[in-house]
Design a protein around this motif. Structure first.
Motif, PDB file in Angstrom:
ATOM      1  N   VAL A   1       0.859  -1.174   0.000  1.00 40.33           N
ATOM      2  CA  VAL A   1       0.000   0.000   0.000  1.00 40.33           C
ATOM      3  C   VAL A   1       0.899   1.229   0.000  1.00 40.33           C
ATOM      4  O   VAL A   1       1.842   1.323   0.792  1.00 40.33           O
ATOM      5  N   VAL A   2       0.621   2.144  -0.920  1.00 45.29           N
ATOM      6  CA  VAL A   2       1.379   3.388  -1.028  1.00 45.29           C
ATOM      7  C   VAL A   2       0.563   4.492  -0.364  1.00 45.29           C
ATOM      8  O   VAL A   2      -0.600   4.704  -0.713  1.00 45.29           O
ATOM      9  N   VAL A   3       1.160   5.177   0.607  1.00 48.13           N
ATOM     10  CA  VAL A   3       0.423   6.226   1.318  1.00 48.13           C
ATOM     11  C   VAL A   3       1.317   7.446   1.510  1.00 48.13           C
ATOM     12  O   VAL A   3       2.500   7.332   1.840  1.00 48.13           O
TER      13      VAL A   3
ATOM     14  N   GLU B   1      -2.399  10.553  -0.471  1.00 44.82           N
ATOM     15  CA  GLU B   1      -2.470   9.431  -1.408  1.00 44.82           C
ATOM     16  C   GLU B   1      -2.672   8.145  -0.619  1.00 44.82           C
ATOM     17  O   GLU B   1      -2.079   7.949   0.445  1.00 44.82           O
ATOM     18  N   LEU B   2      -3.511   7.268  -1.183  1.00 42.84           N
ATOM     19  CA  LEU B   2      -3.714   5.944  -0.602  1.00 42.84           C
ATOM     20  C   LEU B   2      -4.034   5.006  -1.761  1.00 42.84           C
ATOM     21  O   LEU B   2      -5.108   5.076  -2.352  1.00 42.84           O
ATOM     22  N   SER B   3      -3.071   4.169  -2.150  1.00 43.99           N
ATOM     23  CA  SER B   3      -3.250   3.310  -3.323  1.00 43.99           C
ATOM     24  C   SER B   3      -2.476   2.012  -3.140  1.00 43.99           C
ATOM     25  O   SER B   3      -1.649   1.872  -2.233  1.00 43.99           O
ATOM     26  N   GLY B   4      -2.738   1.060  -4.028  1.00 45.73           N
ATOM     27  CA  GLY B   4      -2.042  -0.223  -3.993  1.00 45.73           C
ATOM     28  C   GLY B   4      -1.063  -0.323  -5.142  1.00 45.73           C
ATOM     29  O   GLY B   4      -1.208   0.351  -6.167  1.00 45.73           O
ATOM     30  N   ARG B   5      -0.020  -1.151  -4.976  1.00 45.92           N
ATOM     31  CA  ARG B   5       0.963  -1.351  -6.036  1.00 45.92           C
ATOM     32  C   ARG B   5       1.441  -2.790  -6.024  1.00 45.92           C
ATOM     33  O   ARG B   5       1.770  -3.336  -4.977  1.00 45.92           O
ATOM     34  N   ASN B   6       1.436  -3.397  -7.221  1.00 43.52           N
ATOM     35  CA  ASN B   6       1.944  -4.749  -7.353  1.00 43.52           C
ATOM     36  C   ASN B   6       3.357  -4.724  -7.913  1.00 43.52           C
ATOM     37  O   ASN B   6       3.784  -3.746  -8.530  1.00 43.52           O
ATOM     38  N   ALA B   7       4.080  -5.811  -7.726  1.00 42.18           N
ATOM     39  CA  ALA B   7       5.455  -5.893  -8.217  1.00 42.18           C
ATOM     40  C   ALA B   7       5.469  -5.882  -9.741  1.00 42.18           C
ATOM     41  O   ALA B   7       4.584  -6.418 -10.393  1.00 42.18           O
ATOM     42  N   SER B   8       6.498  -5.258 -10.309  1.00 44.61           N
ATOM     43  CA  SER B   8       6.724  -5.271 -11.757  1.00 44.61           C
ATOM     44  C   SER B   8       7.771  -6.328 -12.068  1.00 44.61           C
ATOM     45  O   SER B   8       8.349  -6.945 -11.163  1.00 44.61           O
TER      46      SER B   8
ATOM     47  N   SER C   1       1.328  11.335   3.383  1.00 41.05           N
ATOM     48  CA  SER C   1       0.630  12.129   4.403  1.00 41.05           C
ATOM     49  C   SER C   1       1.556  13.203   4.939  1.00 41.05           C
ATOM     50  O   SER C   1       2.763  12.978   5.083  1.00 41.05           O
ATOM     51  N   PRO C   2       1.020  14.398   5.244  1.00 38.64           N
ATOM     52  CA  PRO C   2       1.847  15.417   5.892  1.00 38.64           C
ATOM     53  C   PRO C   2       2.234  15.008   7.315  1.00 38.64           C
ATOM     54  O   PRO C   2       3.115  15.611   7.915  1.00 38.64           O
ATOM     55  N   SER C   3       1.572  13.968   7.824  1.00 36.68           N
ATOM     56  CA  SER C   3       1.895  13.439   9.163  1.00 36.68           C
ATOM     57  C   SER C   3       2.517  12.059   9.034  1.00 36.68           C
ATOM     58  O   SER C   3       2.149  11.116   9.732  1.00 36.68           O
ATOM     59  N   ALA C   4       3.478  11.955   8.104  1.00 38.48           N
ATOM     60  CA  ALA C   4       4.057  10.650   7.784  1.00 38.48           C
ATOM     61  C   ALA C   4       4.719   9.977   8.986  1.00 38.48           C
ATOM     62  O   ALA C   4       4.589   8.766   9.186  1.00 38.48           O
ATOM     63  N   ASP C   5       5.419  10.755   9.807  1.00 34.44           N
ATOM     64  CA  ASP C   5       6.104  10.158  10.958  1.00 34.44           C
ATOM     65  C   ASP C   5       5.106   9.546  11.941  1.00 34.44           C
ATOM     66  O   ASP C   5       5.321   8.438  12.452  1.00 34.44           O
ATOM     67  N   GLU C   6       4.031  10.261  12.189  1.00 33.06           N
ATOM     68  CA  GLU C   6       3.015   9.754  13.111  1.00 33.06           C
ATOM     69  C   GLU C   6       2.327   8.526  12.534  1.00 33.06           C
ATOM     70  O   GLU C   6       2.049   7.555  13.247  1.00 33.06           O
ATOM     71  N   LEU C   7       2.060   8.558  11.232  1.00 28.50           N
ATOM     72  CA  LEU C   7       1.420   7.416  10.578  1.00 28.50           C
ATOM     73  C   LEU C   7       2.341   6.201  10.579  1.00 28.50           C
ATOM     74  O   LEU C   7       1.910   5.074  10.829  1.00 28.50           O
ATOM     75  N   ARG C   8       3.628   6.436  10.317  1.00 27.17           N
ATOM     76  CA  ARG C   8       4.590   5.325  10.336  1.00 27.17           C
ATOM     77  C   ARG C   8       4.608   4.659  11.722  1.00 27.17           C
ATOM     78  O   ARG C   8       4.613   3.433  11.825  1.00 27.17           O
ATOM     79  N   ALA C   9       4.623   5.484  12.764  1.00 23.04           N
ATOM     80  CA  ALA C   9       4.646   4.944  14.124  1.00 23.04           C
ATOM     81  C   ALA C   9       3.398   4.115  14.404  1.00 23.04           C
ATOM     82  O   ALA C   9       3.473   3.026  14.998  1.00 23.04           O
ATOM     83  N   ALA C  10       2.239   4.601  13.944  1.00 24.10           N
ATOM     84  CA  ALA C  10       0.984   3.882  14.177  1.00 24.10           C
ATOM     85  C   ALA C  10       0.975   2.550  13.434  1.00 24.10           C
ATOM     86  O   ALA C  10       0.526   1.523  13.967  1.00 24.10           O
TER      87      ALA C  10
END
Length: 309
Positions: free
Chosen positions: A223-225, A274-281, A227-236
């Motif tokens: 999942v590709v995300v 952004e909130l999206s999915g990505r598969n391997a190439s 956010s301006p609050s990336a550090d907080e989201l990463r911790a969660a």
């Protein structure tokens, strides 16, 4: 059909190809992939009788290349686009090849037309661009109308239009029931050209499979995300036990669905851009499965700058 069985080639104490076995079947385009130094060119040279195997065998239509009476009518190959004598014209070069294999001269103009070189057929091959030389090499490979074709990096030097043309060309050859083996380092192009893959690393066979199965084997949906609050989201996300890494300013989260990431962000009142999915190439799969077989690893830009140029 090309049949490679237990093929091994050593140069002194170095093993270039190590007990490789695979079959290239007609009717499809088979991509031959591997990092630099993996043994691709050596393998192709042994198939064509240019290098003698230390052990094992390589057969074309059930016979070794050296036993073929009229080789150009059985197998065509493009290994080095610049091997042509520079003072010969494209037409003279092909006429010489035709005469050496008992082929009619009329076939020369047919293949020149087929690869789009009719207008420059009388010009010296030494003045050709790399792309034109590639087309002349293709013409030479097709001269005997063979059922088996081997191409080593055939799109080198071609512009985007030329690359698209050769992709369609390969597909058309395979659709005629020919056996087509193509080596290339352009993975994005191979993803659109090849139906099947033979992958080697450090001389050993890594995979013999369809493009889809190869990608699925190494696939890691993420999942590709952003956010301006990336550090907080990463911790969660890390608290929940998810694997998170950063790439290009985005967080890539493995082992989780899009909905779960969105719900977690919402529960923490975190804004998402952004909130999206990505598969391997194919590139992702190739790097994952051959990473340990690369002969030389480069440093990152930051490492180079720290160490000085």
């Amino acid at each position: 059909m090309i049949e490679v069985t237990g093929l091994t080639k050593t140069f002194g104490s170095t093993t270039a190809v190590d007990d490789v076995t695979f079959t290239v079947r007609p009717g499809i385009v088979t991509g031959f992939l591997g990092p630099n130094g993996a043994g691709k060119s050596t393998t192709m040279r042994m198939i064509l009788g240019l290098d003698r195997p230390t052990s094992g065998s390589a057969l074309i239509g059930g016979k070794p290349y050296r036993s073929l009476t009229r080789p150009l009518q059985t197998v065509g190959a493009l290994l080095d686009a610049k091997w042509v004598h520079p003072n010969r014209s494209a037409r003279a070069h092909l006429k010489w090849m035709a005469a050496s294999n008992g082929l009619p001269t009329s076939r020369v103009d047919e293949v020149l037309r087929q690869v789009g070189l009719t207008e420059v057929a009388g010009k010296r091959a030494g003045g050709f661009s790399l792309g034109m030389s590639q087309r002349l090499g293709l013409a030479a490979a097709l001269l005997g109308d063979p059922q088996v074709l081997l191409f080593d990096e055939p799109v080198n030097g071609l512009d985007p239009e030329g690359i698209m043309w050769i992709r369609r060309f390969m597909h058309a050859l395979a659709a005629e029931g020919r056996t087509v083996l193509v080596s290339s380092h352009l993975l994005s192009e191979m993803a659109q050209t090849a139906d099947h893959l033979i992958v080697i690393g450090r001389g050993r066979l890594i995979a013999d499979t369809s493009v889809k199965d190869f990608v699925d084997r190494a696939s890691e949906s993420v999942v590709v995300v952003r956010s301006p609050s990336a550090d907080e989201l990463r911790a969660a996300l890390t608290e929940r036990g998810y694997t998170v890494r950063e790439e290009g300013g985005a967080l890539l989260v493995a082992g989780v669905g899009i909905a779960e990431v969105g719900e977690l962000a919402a529960s923490r009142s975190l804004v998402l851009h952004e909130l999206s999915g990505r598969n391997a190439s194919l590139e992702d799969a190739f790097l994952k499965l051959t990473g340990g077989d690369v002969e030389f690893h480069g440093s990152g830009v930051d490492d180079v700058m720290k160490g000085g140029l």
